[in-house]
Structure formats: structure tokens, C-alpha cells
Motif scaffolding. Structure first.
Motif, PDB file in Angstrom:
ATOM      1  N   ALA A 163      74.533 -34.358 -28.618  1.00 19.59           N
ATOM      2  CA  ALA A 163      73.216 -34.758 -29.135  1.00 19.59           C
ATOM      3  C   ALA A 163      73.320 -35.990 -30.020  1.00 19.59           C
ATOM      4  O   ALA A 163      72.478 -36.899 -29.947  1.00 19.59           O
ATOM      5  N   VAL A 164      74.355 -36.045 -30.842  1.00 18.97           N
ATOM      6  CA  VAL A 164      74.551 -37.200 -31.730  1.00 18.97           C
ATOM      7  C   VAL A 164      74.800 -38.469 -30.911  1.00 18.97           C
ATOM      8  O   VAL A 164      74.284 -39.541 -31.230  1.00 18.97           O
ATOM      9  N   LYS A 165      75.582 -38.343 -29.835  1.00 14.16           N
ATOM     10  CA  LYS A 165      75.894 -39.511 -29.001  1.00 14.16           C
ATOM     11  C   LYS A 165      74.646 -40.126 -28.386  1.00 14.16           C
ATOM     12  O   LYS A 165      74.599 -41.337 -28.153  1.00 14.16           O
ATOM     13  N   HIS A 166      73.643 -39.306 -28.129  1.00 17.13           N
ATOM     14  CA  HIS A 166      72.471 -39.788 -27.404  1.00 17.13           C
ATOM     15  C   HIS A 166      71.220 -39.874 -28.269  1.00 17.13           C
ATOM     16  O   HIS A 166      70.097 -39.845 -27.764  1.00 17.13           O
ATOM     17  N   THR A 167      71.419 -39.957 -29.582  1.00 14.66           N
ATOM     18  CA  THR A 167      70.300 -40.151 -30.499  1.00 14.66           C
ATOM     19  C   THR A 167      70.627 -41.257 -31.489  1.00 14.66           C
ATOM     20  O   THR A 167      71.795 -41.602 -31.708  1.00 14.66           O
ATOM     21  N   LEU A 184      72.096 -13.656 -27.049  1.00 14.65           N
ATOM     22  CA  LEU A 184      71.702 -14.679 -28.015  1.00 14.65           C
ATOM     23  C   LEU A 184      71.797 -16.042 -27.350  1.00 14.65           C
ATOM     24  O   LEU A 184      72.810 -16.366 -26.733  1.00 14.65           O
ATOM     25  N   THR A 185      70.741 -16.837 -27.483  1.00 17.77           N
ATOM     26  CA  THR A 185      70.749 -18.194 -26.955  1.00 17.77           C
ATOM     27  C   THR A 185      70.722 -19.181 -28.106  1.00 17.77           C
ATOM     28  O   THR A 185      69.788 -19.184 -28.920  1.00 17.77           O
ATOM     29  N   LEU A 186      71.758 -19.987 -28.190  1.00 17.59           N
ATOM     30  CA  LEU A 186      71.836 -21.074 -29.170  1.00 17.59           C
ATOM     31  C   LEU A 186      71.289 -22.327 -28.502  1.00 17.59           C
ATOM     32  O   LEU A 186      71.748 -22.713 -27.433  1.00 17.59           O
ATOM     33  N   GLU A 187      70.320 -22.962 -29.150  1.00 19.35           N
ATOM     34  CA  GLU A 187      69.691 -24.147 -28.573  1.00 19.35           C
ATOM     35  C   GLU A 187      69.896 -25.358 -29.469  1.00 19.35           C
ATOM     36  O   GLU A 187      69.744 -25.276 -30.684  1.00 19.35           O
ATOM     37  N   VAL A 188      70.238 -26.472 -28.838  1.00 23.11           N
ATOM     38  CA  VAL A 188      70.318 -27.762 -29.514  1.00 23.11           C
ATOM     39  C   VAL A 188      69.274 -28.664 -28.875  1.00 23.11           C
ATOM     40  O   VAL A 188      69.367 -28.985 -27.685  1.00 23.11           O
ATOM     41  N   VAL A 189      68.282 -29.032 -29.655  1.00 22.10           N
ATOM     42  CA  VAL A 189      67.161 -29.832 -29.164  1.00 22.10           C
ATOM     43  C   VAL A 189      67.237 -31.209 -29.812  1.00 22.10           C
ATOM     44  O   VAL A 189      67.373 -31.316 -31.031  1.00 22.10           O
ATOM     45  N   ASP A 190      67.165 -32.261 -29.002  1.00 18.88           N
ATOM     46  CA  ASP A 190      67.222 -33.608 -29.567  1.00 18.88           C
ATOM     47  C   ASP A 190      66.080 -34.471 -29.046  1.00 18.88           C
ATOM     48  O   ASP A 190      65.457 -34.151 -28.037  1.00 18.88           O
ATOM     49  N   GLU A 191      65.827 -35.552 -29.760  1.00 15.04           N
ATOM     50  CA  GLU A 191      64.782 -36.508 -29.391  1.00 15.04           C
ATOM     51  C   GLU A 191      65.398 -37.803 -28.891  1.00 15.04           C
ATOM     52  O   GLU A 191      64.856 -38.882 -29.095  1.00 15.04           O
ATOM     53  N   ARG A 246      60.630 -36.116 -24.419  1.00 14.56           N
ATOM     54  CA  ARG A 246      61.452 -36.978 -25.271  1.00 14.56           C
ATOM     55  C   ARG A 246      62.713 -36.214 -25.654  1.00 14.56           C
ATOM     56  O   ARG A 246      62.667 -35.272 -26.434  1.00 14.56           O
ATOM     57  N   GLY A 247      63.813 -36.583 -25.068  1.00 13.79           N
ATOM     58  CA  GLY A 247      65.074 -35.928 -25.384  1.00 13.79           C
ATOM     59  C   GLY A 247      65.424 -34.823 -24.410  1.00 13.79           C
ATOM     60  O   GLY A 247      65.037 -34.841 -23.240  1.00 13.79           O
ATOM     61  N   SER A 248      66.172 -33.835 -24.905  1.00 21.57           N
ATOM     62  CA  SER A 248      66.663 -32.763 -24.044  1.00 21.57           C
ATOM     63  C   SER A 248      66.899 -31.494 -24.853  1.00 21.57           C
ATOM     64  O   SER A 248      66.952 -31.516 -26.083  1.00 21.57           O
ATOM     65  N   VAL A 249      67.052 -30.378 -24.129  1.00 24.32           N
ATOM     66  CA  VAL A 249      67.367 -29.084 -24.732  1.00 24.32           C
ATOM     67  C   VAL A 249      68.607 -28.522 -24.034  1.00 24.32           C
ATOM     68  O   VAL A 249      68.627 -28.394 -22.804  1.00 24.32           O
ATOM     69  N   PHE A 250      69.639 -28.212 -24.808  1.00 22.69           N
ATOM     70  CA  PHE A 250      70.834 -27.560 -24.282  1.00 22.69           C
ATOM     71  C   PHE A 250      70.853 -26.134 -24.811  1.00 22.69           C
ATOM     72  O   PHE A 250      70.773 -25.908 -26.020  1.00 22.69           O
ATOM     73  N   SER A 251      70.954 -25.161 -23.893  1.00 25.44           N
ATOM     74  CA  SER A 251      70.896 -23.747 -24.252  1.00 25.44           C
ATOM     75  C   SER A 251      72.196 -23.050 -23.871  1.00 25.44           C
ATOM     76  O   SER A 251      72.613 -23.083 -22.719  1.00 25.44           O
ATOM     77  N   LEU A 252      72.820 -22.415 -24.856  1.00 26.34           N
ATOM     78  CA  LEU A 252      74.057 -21.663 -24.655  1.00 26.34           C
ATOM     79  C   LEU A 252      73.754 -20.187 -24.883  1.00 26.34           C
ATOM     80  O   LEU A 252      73.460 -19.776 -26.006  1.00 26.34           O
ATOM     81  N   SER A 253      73.799 -19.376 -23.818  1.00 30.43           N
ATOM     82  CA  SER A 253      73.442 -17.953 -23.895  1.00 30.43           C
ATOM     83  C   SER A 253      74.699 -17.093 -23.815  1.00 30.43           C
ATOM     84  O   SER A 253      75.504 -17.239 -22.891  1.00 30.43           O
ATOM     85  N   ILE A 254      74.839 -16.180 -24.797  1.00 31.82           N
ATOM     86  CA  ILE A 254      75.996 -15.299 -24.881  1.00 31.82           C
ATOM     87  C   ILE A 254      75.510 -13.860 -25.014  1.00 31.82           C
ATOM     88  O   ILE A 254      74.726 -13.549 -25.913  1.00 31.82           O
ATOM     89  N   PRO A 255      75.965 -12.940 -24.139  1.00 32.40           N
ATOM     90  CA  PRO A 255      75.567 -11.534 -24.281  1.00 32.40           C
ATOM     91  C   PRO A 255      76.288 -10.867 -25.449  1.00 32.40           C
ATOM     92  O   PRO A 255      77.281 -11.397 -25.961  1.00 32.40           O
TER      93      PRO A 255
END
Length: 278
Positions: A163-167, A184-191, A246-255
Motif C-alpha cells: 500500500a505504501v509503494k502505491h500511495t 477473521l479478515t484483515l483488510e488494508v484499504v488504500d487511496e 480510488r485505490g484498492s482493498v487487500f483482504s487476508l482471511s484466516i479461520p
């Protein structure tokens, strides 16, 4: 007459049973051979990566030592800085290749109970303290996750690094969680610059790049997201990327998530814990 027909019929049935038993035995043998060959292949792959990275690390360490000594003896030059940055980049590639090799091992993970709020806030604060972005900590589900905390930290760090590389410094990066069916889903949302729709299926492949020039400038070689995918699969989970307007959402889901109902009844609606702007 009936007795005359029963004998060949029983013989045929017996032969059919023997044939099926042999086929089943052969199938089990073939499956065991495939599993053994795969185990040997993984072992050879890990040994090869370990050997080659060890051979690479030694000259990298020596070269870096000489360049750092040279920098102390004379005024620093842009060329010297570039050389040191590239050596650092090679070192990061070596570490990530080793990590990818280990993710194929059955004993790769060391799971334990992780307090989700503490874990997410720790990673969030570490990044927001050192990188100039508009950082936001969104909803974080109270509870525990049965996972390898070190591997999970590496995966979340890789998503935040991406996310840092593309913002740019004035653009926002948000970290948040949600809960679905015990996962549990960890989400990183960037603009940031976002992901072209035709690249979402392959960005988690090893050495895949959306923008070669930009990723090369930022020091990436397409291993970070592959590591996220490998760690997710090792946990029995998955990772996905979705483009936004605008941007993207990366979702990491772990049971393996257990909600702490004493803290909050609805994990999806937990209020934002912090908003930090830099």
C-alpha cells in the motif's frame, strides 16, 4: 444346469474382486509414491534455495562492509547510496525466497492464541510512526485468533508495504477487520494508484508485477504478495485484491477466530480505534 453356470459365475466374480483389489492397491501405491516424490522435491527445493541464498549472502555482506567503510573514509556520494540500497534490496530478496521455501513445510506454522486488537494496533502504530501517509485504524474485532503471530505479522507488513509503494504522502491507508463465519479478515484499504482489473488474478503469483518500472523503483520484485498468499494458504485461509474507484482493498482471511463477546457484541460494528494523520 444351474450348478454348471454357478461355478464360472463365481469364478468371474472372484477374478473381478481380485482385479479391483489390485487396482486399489496400485492406486494407493501410486499415491504414496507421488506424495514421497513431492516431499523429496520440496526438500530439494528448500535445500537448493538455502544453499544458493547462503552463497549470495556472503558476497553481499562483504560488498556492503567495504562500501560502508568507503563511505566513512570519504564524503558520501549518490552512487554509493544507490549501491548500498541495491545490496539491501538483494538481501531482502534472499530473505523472502527462504521464507517462501519454508511455507511449503508442514511444520511451517507455530500457532497460538493472538489477541487481535493488540496485534493489529501494534502493527498499525509501527507503520504510522515511520511512514508519512494519512493513516486510519478502522473497526477492529475484539477476540482471539488461532494463528502463527510471526507469520501473520509478516503477511500484514507485506500488505502495508504494498500500500505504501502505491500511495503518496497525502493519500490514506486504512487497516480494519471484519468477521465472517468464524474467520477473521484483515483488510488494508488504500487511496493509491489501484490495480488494473485484468491483473487481480495474477498479482499473488511469484515475481508478478503490475507496473515493472514503478515496482523496480520502489524496490519490489513481486515476492511480497506471493508470501501473503502462501501464509494465508498455510493457515487454511485466502487473500484477495479488489480494485476501487480510488485505490484498492487487500483482504487476508484466516479461520479460527473467537469473538470476545464481553468486549463487544457485534464485531463488524466495532467503532474506529484511532485516526492518525501525518
Amino acid at each position: 444346469m444351474g450348478e454348471l453356470t454357478e461355478v464360472p459365475l463365481m469364478s468371474a466374480m472372484f477374478l473381478a474382486m481380485v482385479w479391483h483389489a489390485r487396482r486399489r492397491q496400485q492406486a494407493v501405491h501410486d499415491a504414496e509414491a507421488i506424495a514421497e516424490n513431492r516431499a523429496q522435491l520440496l526438500e530439494r527445493q528448500e535445500r537448493f534455495l538455502h544453499d544458493i541464498t547462503h552463497e549470495l549472502r556472503t558476497p553481499v555482506t562483504i560488498a556492503r562492509g567495504h562500501l560502508e567503510l568507503l563511505g566513512l573514509e570519504q564524503p558520501a556520494s549518490p552512487e554509493l547510496g544507490v549501491a548500498l540500497d541495491e545490496l539491501g534490496r538483494i538481501d531482502r530478496i534472499i530473505n523472502r525466497l527462504l521464507l517462501l521455501a519454508k511455507t511449503e513445510r508442514p511444520d511451517f506454522l507455530a500457532k497460538r492464541e493472538i489477541d487481535v486488537e493488540t496485534f493489529v494496533e501494534d502493527v498499525f502504530l509501527r507503520w504510522s510512526d515511520v511512514v508519512a501517509r494519512v493513516w486510519r485504524l478502522g473497526p477492529v474485532a475484539p477476540g482471539t485468533l488461532w494463528a502463527d503471530d510471526e507469520a501473520l505479522r509478516i503477511a500484514l507488513d507485506a500488505l502495508l508495504e504494498n500500500a505504501v509503494k502505491h500511495t503518496e504522502s497525502h493519500e490514506a491507508i486504512e487497516v480494519r477487520t471484519r468477521v465472517e463465519a468464524g474467520a477473521l479478515t484483515l483488510e488494508v484499504v488504500d487511496e493509491g494508484s489501484g490495480i488494473p482489473p485484468d491483473h487481480t488474478d495474477r498479482i499473488f503469483n511469484r515475481f508478478a508485477r503490475v507496473d515493472d518500472a514503478r515496482n523496480r523503483t520502489a524496490g519490489g520484485v513481486g515476492l511480497g504478495l506471493a508470501i501473503v498468499d502462501a501464509i494465508a494458504r498455510a493457515h487454511g485461509g485466502h487473500v484477495e485484491a479488489l480494485p476501487r474507484a480510488r485505490g484498492s482493498v487487500f483482504s487476508l482471511s484466516i479461520p479460527g477466530f473467537t469473538i470476545d463477546r464481553r468486549s463487544f457484541a457485534d464485531p463488524v460494528a466495532v467503532p474506529a480505534g484511532a485516526v492518525r494523520a501525518r
